[in-house]
Design an enzyme around this catalytic site. Structure first.
Site, PDB file in Angstrom:
ATOM      1  N   LEU A   1      14.992  -5.626   6.226  1.00 55.54           N
ATOM      2  CA  LEU A   1      14.294  -5.385   7.488  1.00 55.54           C
ATOM      3  C   LEU A   1      13.603  -6.625   8.033  1.00 55.54           C
ATOM      4  CD1 LEU A   1      14.966  -2.395   7.168  1.00 55.54           C
ATOM      5  CD2 LEU A   1      12.628  -1.879   7.826  1.00 55.54           C
TER       6      LEU A   1
ATOM      7  N   ALA B   1      13.161   2.699   5.338  1.00 51.38           N
ATOM      8  CA  ALA B   1      12.591   1.560   4.606  1.00 51.38           C
ATOM      9  C   ALA B   1      11.221   1.187   5.168  1.00 51.38           C
ATOM     10  CB  ALA B   1      13.526   0.357   4.690  1.00 51.38           C
ATOM     11  N   ALA B   2      10.293   0.916   4.278  1.00 52.83           N
ATOM     12  CA  ALA B   2       8.950   0.475   4.688  1.00 52.83           C
ATOM     13  C   ALA B   2       8.161   0.071   3.457  1.00 52.83           C
ATOM     14  CB  ALA B   2       8.201   1.609   5.393  1.00 52.83           C
TER      15      ALA B   2
ATOM     16  N   SER C   1       5.358   1.395   1.951  1.00 52.10           N
ATOM     17  CA  SER C   1       4.879   2.746   2.252  1.00 52.10           C
ATOM     18  C   SER C   1       3.576   3.127   1.554  1.00 52.10           C
ATOM     19  CB  SER C   1       5.956   3.771   1.889  1.00 52.10           C
ATOM     20  OG  SER C   1       6.007   3.957   0.483  1.00 52.10           O
TER      21      SER C   1
ATOM     22  N   SER D   1       4.624   8.832  10.553  1.00 52.89           N
ATOM     23  CA  SER D   1       3.738   9.327   9.493  1.00 52.89           C
ATOM     24  C   SER D   1       2.470   9.972  10.045  1.00 52.89           C
ATOM     25  CB  SER D   1       3.340   8.133   8.613  1.00 52.89           C
ATOM     26  OG  SER D   1       2.243   8.458   7.796  1.00 52.89           O
TER      27      SER D   1
ATOM     28  N   GLU E   1      -0.229   9.447   8.844  1.00 52.94           N
ATOM     29  CA  GLU E   1      -1.263   8.401   8.795  1.00 52.94           C
ATOM     30  C   GLU E   1      -1.567   7.853  10.181  1.00 52.94           C
ATOM     31  OE1 GLU E   1      -3.192   6.821   6.085  1.00 52.94           O
ATOM     32  OE2 GLU E   1      -2.758   8.854   5.480  1.00 52.94           O
TER      33      GLU E   1
ATOM     34  N   TYR F   1      -1.287   0.010   7.277  1.00 50.93           N
ATOM     35  CA  TYR F   1      -0.055   0.821   7.250  1.00 50.93           C
ATOM     36  C   TYR F   1       0.003   1.735   8.469  1.00 50.93           C
ATOM     37  CZ  TYR F   1       3.100   4.625   5.907  1.00 50.93           C
ATOM     38  OH  TYR F   1       4.103   5.578   5.898  1.00 50.93           O
TER      39      TYR F   1
ATOM     40  N   LYS G   1       2.667   1.773  11.591  1.00 53.82           N
ATOM     41  CA  LYS G   1       3.481   2.957  11.914  1.00 53.82           C
ATOM     42  C   LYS G   1       3.279   3.397  13.362  1.00 53.82           C
ATOM     43  CE  LYS G   1       5.862   4.188   8.172  1.00 53.82           C
ATOM     44  NZ  LYS G   1       7.333   4.304   8.148  1.00 53.82           N
TER      45      LYS G   1
HETATM   46  P1  NAP Z   1       9.305   4.831  -0.845  1.00 53.76           P
HETATM   47  O1  NAP Z   1       9.683   5.730  -1.979  1.00 53.76           O
HETATM   48  O2  NAP Z   1       8.196   3.870  -1.011  1.00 53.76           O
HETATM   49  O3  NAP Z   1      10.636   4.012  -0.427  1.00 53.76           O
HETATM   50  C1  NAP Z   1      10.582   2.909   0.459  1.00 53.76           C
HETATM   51  C2  NAP Z   1      11.968   2.303   0.590  1.00 53.76           C
HETATM   52  O4  NAP Z   1      11.920   1.187   1.507  1.00 53.76           O
HETATM   53  C3  NAP Z   1      12.552   1.767  -0.718  1.00 53.76           C
HETATM   54  O5  NAP Z   1      13.918   2.094  -0.752  1.00 53.76           O
HETATM   55  C4  NAP Z   1      12.369   0.250  -0.553  1.00 53.76           C
HETATM   56  O6  NAP Z   1      13.296  -0.501  -1.277  1.00 53.76           O
HETATM   57  C5  NAP Z   1      12.656   0.094   0.940  1.00 53.76           C
HETATM   58  N1  NAP Z   1      12.204  -1.177   1.515  1.00 53.76           N
HETATM   59  C6  NAP Z   1      10.940  -1.669   1.518  1.00 53.76           C
HETATM   60  N2  NAP Z   1      10.907  -2.846   2.148  1.00 53.76           N
HETATM   61  C7  NAP Z   1      12.196  -3.126   2.550  1.00 53.76           C
HETATM   62  C8  NAP Z   1      12.826  -4.198   3.247  1.00 53.76           C
HETATM   63  N3  NAP Z   1      12.130  -5.263   3.673  1.00 53.76           N
HETATM   64  N4  NAP Z   1      14.150  -4.161   3.498  1.00 53.76           N
HETATM   65  C9  NAP Z   1      14.881  -3.114   3.072  1.00 53.76           C
HETATM   66  N5  NAP Z   1      14.348  -2.051   2.403  1.00 53.76           N
HETATM   67  C10 NAP Z   1      13.025  -2.068   2.143  1.00 53.76           C
HETATM   68  O7  NAP Z   1       8.997   5.692   0.465  1.00 53.76           O
HETATM   69  P2  NAP Z   1       9.316   7.247   0.793  1.00 53.76           P
HETATM   70  O8  NAP Z   1       8.198   8.087   0.292  1.00 53.76           O
HETATM   71  O9  NAP Z   1      10.725   7.552   0.418  1.00 53.76           O
HETATM   72  O10 NAP Z   1       9.165   7.223   2.377  1.00 53.76           O
HETATM   73  C11 NAP Z   1      10.271   6.924   3.214  1.00 53.76           C
HETATM   74  C12 NAP Z   1       9.760   6.509   4.582  1.00 53.76           C
HETATM   75  O11 NAP Z   1       8.995   7.558   5.156  1.00 53.76           O
HETATM   76  C13 NAP Z   1       8.838   5.290   4.600  1.00 53.76           C
HETATM   77  O12 NAP Z   1       9.074   4.607   5.813  1.00 53.76           O
HETATM   78  C14 NAP Z   1       7.438   5.887   4.600  1.00 53.76           C
HETATM   79  O13 NAP Z   1       6.519   4.982   5.166  1.00 53.76           O
HETATM   80  C15 NAP Z   1       7.674   7.105   5.463  1.00 53.76           C
HETATM   81  N6  NAP Z   1       6.796   8.256   5.251  1.00 53.76           N
HETATM   82  C16 NAP Z   1       6.647   8.768   3.999  1.00 53.76           C
HETATM   83  C17 NAP Z   1       5.888   9.901   3.814  1.00 53.76           C
HETATM   84  C18 NAP Z   1       5.721  10.530   2.446  1.00 53.76           C
HETATM   85  O14 NAP Z   1       4.798  11.335   2.288  1.00 53.76           O
HETATM   86  N7  NAP Z   1       6.593  10.227   1.493  1.00 53.76           N
HETATM   87  C19 NAP Z   1       5.276  10.515   4.919  1.00 53.76           C
HETATM   88  C20 NAP Z   1       5.479   9.967   6.190  1.00 53.76           C
HETATM   89  C21 NAP Z   1       6.260   8.848   6.345  1.00 53.76           C
HETATM   90  P3  NAP Z   1      13.005  -1.051  -2.786  1.00 53.76           P
HETATM   91  O15 NAP Z   1      13.494   0.034  -3.706  1.00 53.76           O
HETATM   92  O16 NAP Z   1      13.801  -2.285  -2.829  1.00 53.76           O
HETATM   93  O17 NAP Z   1      11.509  -1.268  -2.895  1.00 53.76           O
HETATM   94  O1  F7E Z   2      -3.226   9.271  -1.125  1.00 58.84           O
HETATM   95  C1  F7E Z   2      -6.682   9.905  -2.215  1.00 58.84           C
HETATM   96  C2  F7E Z   2      -6.446   8.792  -1.207  1.00 58.84           C
HETATM   97  O2  F7E Z   2      -1.679   7.439  -1.824  1.00 58.84           O
HETATM   98  C3  F7E Z   2      -3.569  10.576  -0.728  1.00 58.84           C
HETATM   99  C4  F7E Z   2       2.319   7.800   1.856  1.00 58.84           C
HETATM  100  O3  F7E Z   2       3.554   8.395   1.538  1.00 58.84           O
HETATM  101  O4  F7E Z   2       1.488   9.823   2.813  1.00 58.84           O
HETATM  102  C5  F7E Z   2       1.221   8.845   1.835  1.00 58.84           C
HETATM  103  O5  F7E Z   2      -0.017   8.201   2.099  1.00 58.84           O
HETATM  104  C6  F7E Z   2      -5.076  10.734  -0.743  1.00 58.84           C
HETATM  105  C7  F7E Z   2      -5.851   9.591  -0.063  1.00 58.84           C
HETATM  106  O6  F7E Z   2      -0.987   9.078  -0.008  1.00 58.84           O
HETATM  107  C8  F7E Z   2      -6.518   8.364  -5.465  1.00 58.84           C
HETATM  108  O7  F7E Z   2      -7.654   8.117  -0.905  1.00 58.84           O
HETATM  109  C9  F7E Z   2      -7.882   9.664  -4.411  1.00 58.84           C
HETATM  110  O8  F7E Z   2      -6.877  10.144   0.718  1.00 58.84           O
HETATM  111  O9  F7E Z   2      -1.043   9.835  -2.321  1.00 58.84           O
HETATM  112  P1  F7E Z   2      -1.685   8.864  -1.425  1.00 58.84           P
HETATM  113  P2  F7E Z   2      -1.411   8.703   1.482  1.00 58.84           P
HETATM  114  O10 F7E Z   2      -2.341   7.562   1.539  1.00 58.84           O
HETATM  115  O11 F7E Z   2      -1.834   9.964   2.160  1.00 58.84           O
HETATM  116  C10 F7E Z   2       1.568   9.339   4.171  1.00 58.84           C
HETATM  117  C11 F7E Z   2       1.896  10.494   5.069  1.00 58.84           C
HETATM  118  C12 F7E Z   2       2.469   8.171   4.308  1.00 58.84           C
HETATM  119  O12 F7E Z   2       3.071   7.968   5.355  1.00 58.84           O
HETATM  120  C13 F7E Z   2       2.425   7.144   3.231  1.00 58.84           C
HETATM  121  O13 F7E Z   2       3.607   6.339   3.249  1.00 58.84           O
HETATM  122  O14 F7E Z   2      -5.518  10.725  -2.107  1.00 58.84           O
HETATM  123  N1  F7E Z   2      -6.830   9.420  -3.593  1.00 58.84           N
HETATM  124  N2  F7E Z   2      -7.720   9.022  -5.576  1.00 58.84           N
HETATM  125  C14 F7E Z   2      -5.967   8.623  -4.228  1.00 58.84           C
HETATM  126  N3  F7E Z   2      -4.777   8.113  -3.834  1.00 58.84           N
HETATM  127  C15 F7E Z   2      -4.118   7.326  -4.721  1.00 58.84           C
HETATM  128  N4  F7E Z   2      -2.919   6.824  -4.371  1.00 58.84           N
HETATM  129  N5  F7E Z   2      -4.645   7.028  -5.965  1.00 58.84           N
HETATM  130  C16 F7E Z   2      -5.850   7.510  -6.383  1.00 58.84           C
HETATM  131  O15 F7E Z   2      -6.292   7.229  -7.499  1.00 58.84           O
END
Ligand code: NAP
Ligand code: F7E
Length: 331
Positions: free
Chosen positions: A63, A85-86, A88, A129, A131, A153, A157
């Site tokens: 990216l 990809a991000a 994340s 997201s 977020e 982040y 987004k």
């Molecule tokens: P994830 O498990 O962290 O996966 C992120 C992916 O992005 C990995 O495949 C990573 O590759 C790839 N990537 C990072 N930087 C890159 C680059 N410069 N070029 C190409 N690939 C790259 O994330 P996820 O939970 O599956 O989430 C997928 C997407 O949805 C992300 O954009 C995230 O921000 C968004 N999102 C997630 C959530 C959630 O709750 N899971 C909610 C809302 C939005 P590597 O394996 O090489 O690191």
């Molecule tokens: O935190 C609290 C923390 O890191 C959730 C990503 O997929 O969802 C994810 O983002 C909450 C937060 O996810 C710990 O402060 C407490 O309030 O699991 P998280 P996130 O930040 O909500 C959104 C939708 C995305 O888009 C993102 O890519 O939990 N918390 N104690 C903690 N969180 C972590 N990680 N670790 C702690 O020890």
């Protein structure tokens, strides 16, 4: 290159991530040719897609590199593009704000530019997201709720969301933004709070650990199952006209309730093991998230099939099985 199986071709960035692996499974089941974008690495981080590598194609691009994305589009000629990809992890975005802006924000413009120039008739999904809502301006949050991001982040987004909308409106691209609330699974990265908790519960239950250090226990999230959410992504690209959708369960739970549920499931009292550690608190917190997914239900026919308790138990069970066998984590 055309589709050898007569179906559609999908290009998926972030295929090695949690969502990428579930989306690849879904698309293969629907008969798609699936091409995943992976970035160059000295190791092969394909644990989550190890069971799929014989059925998908992998292509190297990044990216951060415009030419590599243009070449990928020209080689694959996708019908659908899923930009997952991000960088994340929200906490990391304060330590690496510029990199997060490059991957998570500007990376989307590079993808859209490559699409516009090479495959303007393709359909584009952007992984937006909850977020973006950050310090929430209304509850529950829906498509029209104003954004107020609380981390680098979230800011990246918001840019990515609006550039997707802008390319749709400027160039008539079929580009959609799915505003997804937190979604989890046994394939979730170990640093995210759900997986951190379920992994610790399994290790504590098996006598391999005794303590779990967490940050803000009062934060509230709308947690769903990743397998359900990739289905929503696909549905968004099958509509007559492109639009943006909020995807979530409509329920919210605190981190404390997550601990109660996960420890309680294996007969443990979370209070005996959880220690609050300011190292895991964030410079600015998102206190409350809860979705109003009614547009997705109405327009896409989408509803979550897995609720919070079932999700937590699924993740605890998977971590218990993995630690019993001493299998390294897929994340
Ligand atoms: P994830 O498990 O962290 O996966 C992120 C992916 O992005 C990995 O495949 C990573 O590759 C790839 N990537 C990072 N930087 C890159 C680059 N410069 N070029 C190409 N690939 C790259 O994330 P996820 O939970 O599956 O989430 C997928 C997407 O949805 C992300 O954009 C995230 O921000 C968004 N999102 C997630 C959530 C959630 O709750 N899971 C909610 C809302 C939005 P590597 O394996 O090489 O690191
Ligand atoms: O935190 C609290 C923390 O890191 C959730 C990503 O997929 O969802 C994810 O983002 C909450 C937060 O996810 C710990 O402060 C407490 O309030 O699991 P998280 P996130 O930040 O909500 C959104 C939708 C995305 O888009 C993102 O890519 O939990 N918390 N104690 C903690 N969180 C972590 N990680 N670790 C702690 O020890």
């Amino acid at each position: 290159m055309g589709d050898v199986r007569g179906g559609k071709t999908a290009l998926v960035t972030g295929i090695t991530g949690q969502d990428g692996s579930y989306l690849a499974e879904l698309l293969l089941a629907k008969g798609y040719r699936v091409v995943g974008v992976v970035r160059r690495s000295s190791t092969t981080p394909y644990e989550r897609i190890a069971h799929l590598v014989d059925r998908i194609e992998l292509l190297s691009a990044d990216l951060l590199d415009q030419t590599s994305l243009v070449d990928a589009m020209a080689e694959v000629h996708p019908d659908e593009i899923y930009n997952l990809a991000a960088q994340s992890f929200v906490a990391t975005s304060w330590n690496q704000p510029v990199l997060t802006g490059e991957f998570t924000g500007l990376g989307v413009t590079r993808m859209l530019e490559a699409m516009r120039r090479v495959v303007p008739k393709a359909r584009f999904y952007q992984a937006s997201s909850s977020e973006q809502f950050g310090m929430v301006q209304e509850t529950p949050q829906r498509e029209s709720t104003p954004f107020y991001p609380r981390s680098p982040y979230g800011v990246a987004k918001v840019y990515a969301h609006w550039i997707t909308v802008n390319y749709r409106e400027s160039f008539g691209l079929y580009a959609v933004s799915g505003i997804l609330f937190n979604h989890e699974s046994p394939r979730r990265g170990l640093e995210f709070v759900t997986r951190k908790v379920t992994d610790a519960v399994a290790r504590i239950k098996l006598g391999q650990a005794n303590e779990l250090r967490l940050g803000n226990l009062d934060a509230r999230r709308d947690w769903g199952f990743a397998g359900d959410y990739v289905d929503a992504m696909w549905r968004m690209l099958q509509q007559e006209t492109p639009g943006d959708y909020v995807i979530g369960t409509g329920e919210t739970w605190t981190v404390r309730q997550l601990c109660e549920e996960a420890f309680g499931y294996v007969g443990l009292d979370w209070r005996a093991h959880v220690v609050t550690d300011p190292r895991f608190a964030r410079p600015a917190e998102v206190e409350l998230l809860v979705a109003d997914p009614s547009k997705a239900k109405r327009a896409l026919g989408w509803e979550p099939t897995v609720r919070f308790r079932q999700l937590v138990r699924m993740m605890v069970d998977a971590d218990l099985a993995r630690h019993r066998m001493h299998v390294p984590s897929p994340a």
